[in-house]
Design a protein around this motif. Structure first.
Motif, PDB file in Angstrom:
ATOM      1  N   MET A  58      -0.456 -23.890  -7.924  1.00 38.77           N
ATOM      2  CA  MET A  58      -1.540 -24.764  -7.483  1.00 38.77           C
ATOM      3  C   MET A  58      -1.864 -24.505  -6.017  1.00 38.77           C
ATOM      4  O   MET A  58      -1.000 -24.095  -5.254  1.00 38.77           O
ATOM      5  N   SER A  59      -3.096 -24.787  -5.663  1.00 42.85           N
ATOM      6  CA  SER A  59      -3.510 -24.722  -4.265  1.00 42.85           C
ATOM      7  C   SER A  59      -3.888 -26.129  -3.807  1.00 42.85           C
ATOM      8  O   SER A  59      -4.115 -27.008  -4.621  1.00 42.85           O
ATOM      9  N   ARG A  60      -3.928 -26.307  -2.494  1.00 41.73           N
ATOM     10  CA  ARG A  60      -4.292 -27.599  -1.892  1.00 41.73           C
ATOM     11  C   ARG A  60      -3.580 -28.762  -2.592  1.00 41.73           C
ATOM     12  O   ARG A  60      -4.197 -29.739  -2.996  1.00 41.73           O
ATOM     13  N   SER A  61      -2.283 -28.658  -2.697  1.00 37.27           N
ATOM     14  CA  SER A  61      -1.518 -29.659  -3.439  1.00 37.27           C
ATOM     15  C   SER A  61      -0.887 -30.675  -2.494  1.00 37.27           C
ATOM     16  O   SER A  61      -0.699 -30.435  -1.311  1.00 37.27           O
ATOM     17  N   GLU A  62      -0.556 -31.814  -3.083  1.00 37.72           N
ATOM     18  CA  GLU A  62       0.088 -32.892  -2.330  1.00 37.72           C
ATOM     19  C   GLU A  62       0.937 -33.724  -3.275  1.00 37.72           C
ATOM     20  O   GLU A  62       0.737 -33.716  -4.483  1.00 37.72           O
ATOM     21  N   VAL A  68       2.740 -34.616  -8.417  1.00 42.23           N
ATOM     22  CA  VAL A  68       2.247 -33.524  -7.587  1.00 42.23           C
ATOM     23  C   VAL A  68       0.825 -33.256  -8.072  1.00 42.23           C
ATOM     24  O   VAL A  68       0.601 -32.997  -9.252  1.00 42.23           O
ATOM     25  N   ILE A  69      -0.130 -33.351  -7.155  1.00 37.14           N
ATOM     26  CA  ILE A  69      -1.542 -33.213  -7.504  1.00 37.14           C
ATOM     27  C   ILE A  69      -2.109 -32.026  -6.731  1.00 37.14           C
ATOM     28  O   ILE A  69      -1.821 -31.848  -5.549  1.00 37.14           O
ATOM     29  N   GLY A  70      -2.905 -31.207  -7.412  1.00 38.42           N
ATOM     30  CA  GLY A  70      -3.518 -30.064  -6.746  1.00 38.42           C
ATOM     31  C   GLY A  70      -4.543 -29.412  -7.644  1.00 38.42           C
ATOM     32  O   GLY A  70      -4.991 -29.996  -8.636  1.00 38.42           O
ATOM     33  N   TYR A  71      -4.894 -28.186  -7.307  1.00 35.32           N
ATOM     34  CA  TYR A  71      -5.886 -27.425  -8.056  1.00 35.32           C
ATOM     35  C   TYR A  71      -5.222 -26.187  -8.646  1.00 35.32           C
ATOM     36  O   TYR A  71      -4.603 -25.404  -7.919  1.00 35.32           O
ATOM     37  N   ARG A  78      -8.652 -29.500 -11.175  1.00 39.00           N
ATOM     38  CA  ARG A  78      -7.706 -30.492 -10.635  1.00 39.00           C
ATOM     39  C   ARG A  78      -6.635 -30.768 -11.675  1.00 39.00           C
ATOM     40  O   ARG A  78      -6.917 -30.882 -12.873  1.00 39.00           O
ATOM     41  N   ALA A  80      -2.406 -32.543 -12.324  1.00 39.00           N
ATOM     42  CA  ALA A  80      -1.300 -33.351 -11.815  1.00 39.00           C
ATOM     43  C   ALA A  80      -0.085 -33.158 -12.705  1.00 39.00           C
ATOM     44  O   ALA A  80      -0.202 -32.996 -13.920  1.00 39.00           O
TER      45      ALA A  80
END
Length: 129
Positions: A58-62, A68-71, A78, A80
């Motif tokens: 994933m990119s731009r994850s948090e 864990v959420i990202g792209y 998107r 998760a």
């Protein structure tokens, strides 16, 4: 002899540099224990391994709450993943050990090339007892 030095410089040095450049960045494991998990952004690129063996990049994850959420890469959708399903999180970033080894390797390579050039320019090692 000078031609040998030119060939050595034009061929060996660029090849060695290309091989060594890949050493700076790699995936580095992030602790998944609840107390050590960083809240917020994980970085520009992460690789998540789930308990069932799936590997998700994933990119731009948090990390937000319990997920864990990202792209997803490469689709950019998107996505998760629940933290309870995560076995390992690896963050893409600079590896200090490998970068240090790269610097040391580059210096050693330079020294070897200079010594080889000096030996070739002086006529080689023949008759230098």
């Amino acid at each position: 002899m000078v031609r040998g030095i030119v060939v050595l410089r034009r061929v060996a040095v660029p090849i060695a540099c290309c091989v060594l450049l890949g050493a700076c960045y790699s995936y580095q494991r992030v602790s998944t224990t609840p107390s050590a998990l960083p809240q917020g952004a994980l970085g520009s690129k992460v690789r998540i391994t789930t308990h069932d063996g799936r590997v998700i990049t994933m990119s731009r994850s948090e990390i937000a709450a319990d997920s864990v959420i990202g792209y997803l890469e490469p689709s950019n959708a998107r996505f998760a993943v629940a933290l309870s399903d995560v076995r390992a999180i690896e963050r893409w970033g600079m590896n200090r050990g490998r970068t240090g080894a790269l610097g040391l390797g580059a210096v050693l390579l330079y020294v070897v090339v200079v010594i080889a050039a000096l030996v070739l320019a002086s006529g080689g090692l023949v008759g230098t007892y």
